[in-house]
Design a protein around this motif. Structure first.
Motif, short mmCIF file in Angstrom:
data_model
loop_
_atom_site.label_atom_id
_atom_site.label_comp_id
_atom_site.label_asym_id
_atom_site.label_seq_id
_atom_site.Cartn_x
_atom_site.Cartn_y
_atom_site.Cartn_z
N LEU A 320 8.23 -82.05 47.33
CA LEU A 320 8.60 -83.45 47.35
C LEU A 320 10.07 -83.56 46.94
O LEU A 320 10.46 -83.00 45.91
CB LEU A 320 7.73 -84.27 46.40
CG LEU A 320 8.18 -85.72 46.13
CD1 LEU A 320 8.06 -86.56 47.39
CD2 LEU A 320 7.38 -86.33 44.99
N ARG A 321 10.85 -84.27 47.76
CA ARG A 321 12.28 -84.44 47.46
C ARG A 321 12.66 -85.90 47.60
O ARG A 321 12.33 -86.55 48.61
CB ARG A 321 13.13 -83.59 48.40
CG ARG A 321 14.64 -83.74 48.18
CD ARG A 321 15.44 -82.72 48.96
NE ARG A 321 16.86 -82.93 48.83
CZ ARG A 321 17.60 -82.52 47.80
NH1 ARG A 321 17.00 -81.89 46.81
NH2 ARG A 321 18.90 -82.73 47.75
N ALA A 322 13.32 -86.42 46.59
CA ALA A 322 13.84 -87.79 46.61
C ALA A 322 15.28 -87.73 46.13
O ALA A 322 15.55 -87.40 44.97
CB ALA A 322 13.01 -88.70 45.71
N ALA A 323 16.21 -88.03 47.03
CA ALA A 323 17.63 -87.87 46.70
C ALA A 323 18.46 -88.84 47.53
O ALA A 323 18.07 -89.24 48.63
CB ALA A 323 18.10 -86.44 46.94
N ASP A 324 19.60 -89.20 46.97
CA ASP A 324 20.62 -89.99 47.67
C ASP A 324 21.80 -89.08 47.99
O ASP A 324 22.11 -88.16 47.22
CB ASP A 324 21.09 -91.16 46.81
CG ASP A 324 19.99 -92.17 46.56
OD1 ASP A 324 19.11 -92.29 47.43
OD2 ASP A 324 19.99 -92.81 45.48
N THR A 325 22.43 -89.36 49.12
CA THR A 325 23.54 -88.52 49.59
C THR A 325 24.85 -89.29 49.47
O THR A 325 24.94 -90.44 49.92
CB THR A 325 23.31 -88.07 51.04
OG1 THR A 325 22.08 -87.35 51.13
CG2 THR A 325 24.44 -87.18 51.51
N VAL A 326 25.85 -88.66 48.85
CA VAL A 326 27.18 -89.25 48.71
C VAL A 326 28.16 -88.39 49.51
O VAL A 326 28.24 -87.17 49.29
CB VAL A 326 27.61 -89.31 47.22
CG1 VAL A 326 29.01 -89.88 47.10
CG2 VAL A 326 26.61 -90.12 46.42
N THR A 347 34.85 -83.55 55.86
CA THR A 347 34.00 -84.23 54.89
C THR A 347 32.85 -83.32 54.46
O THR A 347 32.47 -82.40 55.17
CB THR A 347 33.43 -85.53 55.47
OG1 THR A 347 32.62 -85.23 56.62
CG2 THR A 347 34.56 -86.48 55.86
N ASP A 348 32.35 -83.62 53.32
CA ASP A 348 31.18 -82.91 52.79
C ASP A 348 30.31 -83.93 52.07
O ASP A 348 30.66 -85.12 51.98
CB ASP A 348 31.62 -81.79 51.84
CG ASP A 348 30.55 -80.71 51.70
OD1 ASP A 348 29.42 -80.96 52.14
OD2 ASP A 348 30.85 -79.64 51.15
N SER A 349 29.19 -83.49 51.59
CA SER A 349 28.26 -84.41 50.92
C SER A 349 27.65 -83.73 49.72
O SER A 349 27.59 -82.50 49.63
CB SER A 349 27.17 -84.88 51.88
OG SER A 349 26.39 -83.78 52.33
N VAL A 350 27.21 -84.53 48.79
CA VAL A 350 26.54 -84.06 47.59
C VAL A 350 25.32 -84.95 47.37
O VAL A 350 25.36 -86.16 47.64
CB VAL A 350 27.49 -84.08 46.38
CG1 VAL A 350 27.96 -85.49 46.07
CG2 VAL A 350 26.82 -83.46 45.17
N ASP A 351 24.23 -84.34 46.95
CA ASP A 351 22.98 -85.06 46.74
C ASP A 351 22.78 -85.33 45.26
O ASP A 351 23.18 -84.54 44.40
CB ASP A 351 21.78 -84.27 47.27
CG ASP A 351 21.82 -84.12 48.79
OD1 ASP A 351 22.46 -84.97 49.44
OD2 ASP A 351 21.23 -83.16 49.31
N THR A 352 22.11 -86.43 44.98
CA THR A 352 21.72 -86.76 43.62
C THR A 352 20.26 -87.20 43.67
O THR A 352 19.88 -88.10 44.41
CB THR A 352 22.61 -87.87 43.03
OG1 THR A 352 22.10 -88.23 41.75
CG2 THR A 352 22.66 -89.08 43.92
N GLY A 353 19.42 -86.50 42.93
CA GLY A 353 17.98 -86.78 42.94
C GLY A 353 17.22 -85.59 42.39
O GLY A 353 17.73 -84.84 41.56
N PHE A 354 15.99 -85.43 42.84
CA PHE A 354 15.16 -84.35 42.32
C PHE A 354 14.33 -83.76 43.45
O PHE A 354 14.07 -84.39 44.48
CB PHE A 354 14.23 -84.84 41.20
CG PHE A 354 13.13 -85.75 41.68
CD1 PHE A 354 11.89 -85.26 42.05
CD2 PHE A 354 13.33 -87.12 41.77
CE1 PHE A 354 10.89 -86.09 42.49
CE2 PHE A 354 12.33 -87.97 42.22
CZ PHE A 354 11.11 -87.45 42.58
#
Length: 466
Positions: A320-326, A347-354
């Motif tokens: 299970l993954r729940a994350a926001d992408t910046v 550009t690149d992205s970083v995730d924040t979540g679990f």
């Protein structure tokens, strides 16, 4: 003169009577109207919506047994039938050949025998007080001689081995168990089986003795094909000032009317404390999600992050993954050609979540699981000067937990103790981007704790009523 404003005036009364008579005149002149083809309509009374039925995994039982008409991993032999169920014996056999023993046992039955191997005339058996159903007696005699006896089309055939086929379902997760089962059968029968990957079928040969061992082996494999349903609750607690160090989980032992008898084995990772809550000792009432929610609410405001149900087949893995992408600009390139400047960016992205990963097994009324939790947090951007151009690079933190548990179905497992502290600084004063002369400064600190509650239930598939 008549006063129109006076309600008792005679003129007003006569005027009112005339208006009523004129208004009722068209009604008296109307006649009934017959509509061609008229019919009476039957309008049913409104019915209430049917109550929602509970799903299988919503039942209060911790372990649910579902009978099936035909189970999986059941070996099949071609054209085999059973002998009569009559009880025969007792028999006493002393160094008797298989042919002689079977002839003695079947003396009262007109059952013809055929021998595909000379071993039936060479191998001997010795047994005393042999009594029971006829088919069991014949099977035991052939098992003692390490042969196979098959009753096919009214004929008892004695042979070296019998050919069996078994279909293996796609279980085991990423590791296909087809080849593993084939290796297990080879260790039992001593003969290498044939594996068909297209039909997921294993063909093997066995005697009466080794076929019984193979059947027990398949029973053991079938027992591990249960379905494990994890009820997962994930909360974030904004701790009060008096509880900045985290939730005191020792207090749950005396919470309300429950007596949980919990134990805290210690830290298994950075700031993690897994807590296993067993069955309570009063009233047969178990700890539920509402009880834990009420307990942690005493330490601060609680926000529900996620409340899923994770279903995993025994031996498999669920995630299970729940994350926001910046997204952000990772690099900037300038090129000058013919006096023209071209700017290109990447550009690149970083995730924040679990990310929550559960690998689980069901064995002997116990759930064994390996739990991996990965937390990624985006804290903000930092300015970075790249050849006169200011870029923003993300600042992130990562925390991981990996632990193994053993728990009874219906018990609750708490994984908590992950406290996060955020510090915010603010200054004010004269200036543009930042004050030249700070006139005031403020510091704000907030602590939050992440709590995971997991409660497993097991659905076991059987081939008979329980």
């Amino acid at each position: 003169m008549y006063n129109l404003n006076n309600p008792s005036s005679v003129f007003v009364k006569l005027l009112r009577v005339s208006v009523v008579a004129f208004a009722s005149f068209p009604l008296l002149s109307c006649s009934p109207v017959n509509v061609p083809g008229a019919r009476n309509l039957s309008v049913p009374s409104p019915a209430m919506a049917a109550q929602r039925q509970d799903a299988v995994n919503e039942k209060p039982d911790s372990v649910i047994y579902l009978p099936l008409g035909s189970d999986v991993l059941v070996p099949k032999a071609p054209g085999s039938a059973g002998l009569p169920k009559e009880v025969v014996g007792p028999f006493e056999l002393r160094s008797e050949t298989v042919a002689g023993a079977l002839q003695l046992i079947l003396a009262d039955y007109e059952i013809p025998m055929a021998f595909e191997t000379d071993a039936g005339f060479e191998r001997t058996v010795t047994v005393t007080n042999l009594r029971g159903p006829l088919d069991d007696i014949v099977r035991k005699v052939c098992s003692l001689a390490d042969l196979y006896c098959a009753f096919e089309d009214g004929l008892l055939i004695v042979k070296e081995t019998q050919t069996f086929t078994v279909t293996v379902p796609p279980i085991g997760g990423e590791n296909d168990i087809l080849s593993d089962i084939a290796k297990g059968l080879q260790a039992i029968t001593g003969i290498a089986p044939i594996t068909e990957s297209a039909t997921r079928t294993i063909i093997y040969e066995a005697t009466n003795r080794t076929s019984e061992l193979a059947e027990r082996y398949f029973q053991r494999v079938r027992a591990s094909t249960a379905l494990i349903v994890f009820e997962v609750y994930i909360w974030e607690v904004s701790l009060n000032n008096g509880n900045s160090t985290g939730i005191d989980w020792e207090g749950i032992e005396a919470f309300g009317k429950f007596a949980s008898g919990i134990s805290i084995p210690g830290s298994v990772g950075a700031n993690f404390n897994p807590i296993s809550i067993g069955l309570p000792t009063t009233g047969g009432v178990t700890f539920g999600s509402d009880d834990v929610f009420q307990f942690i609410s005493e330490y601060g405001a609680v926000k529900t992050i996620s409340q899923p149900q994770i279903t995993v087949l025994s031996g498999a893995t669920a995630s299970l993954r729940a994350a926001d992408t910046v997204h952000y600009v990772s690099s900037l390139t300038r090129s000058v050609e013919d006096g023209e400047t071209t700017v290109s960016t990447e550009t690149d992205s970083v995730d924040t979540g679990f990310t929550l990963t559960i690998a689980s097994h069901w064995d002997s009324a116990t759930v064994y699981s390996k739990i991996d939790i990965s937390l990624e947090e985006f804290k903000g951007f930092q300015n970075f000067d790249a050849d006169g151009t200011v870029l923003q690079l993300p600042q992130t933190t990562e925390r991981e937990l990996s632990t193994q548990i053993r728990i009874r179905p219906g018990d609750s497992l708490l994984i908590a103790g992950l406290v996060r502290e955020n510090d915010e600084f603010d200054t004010s004063g004269a200036g543009f981007d930042s004050p030249f002369f700070p006139t005031s400064r403020s510091v704000a600190t907030s602590n939050t704790e992440l709590v995971f509650l997991l409660k497993p239930r097991v659905i076991v598939y059987t081939d008979e009523e329980r």
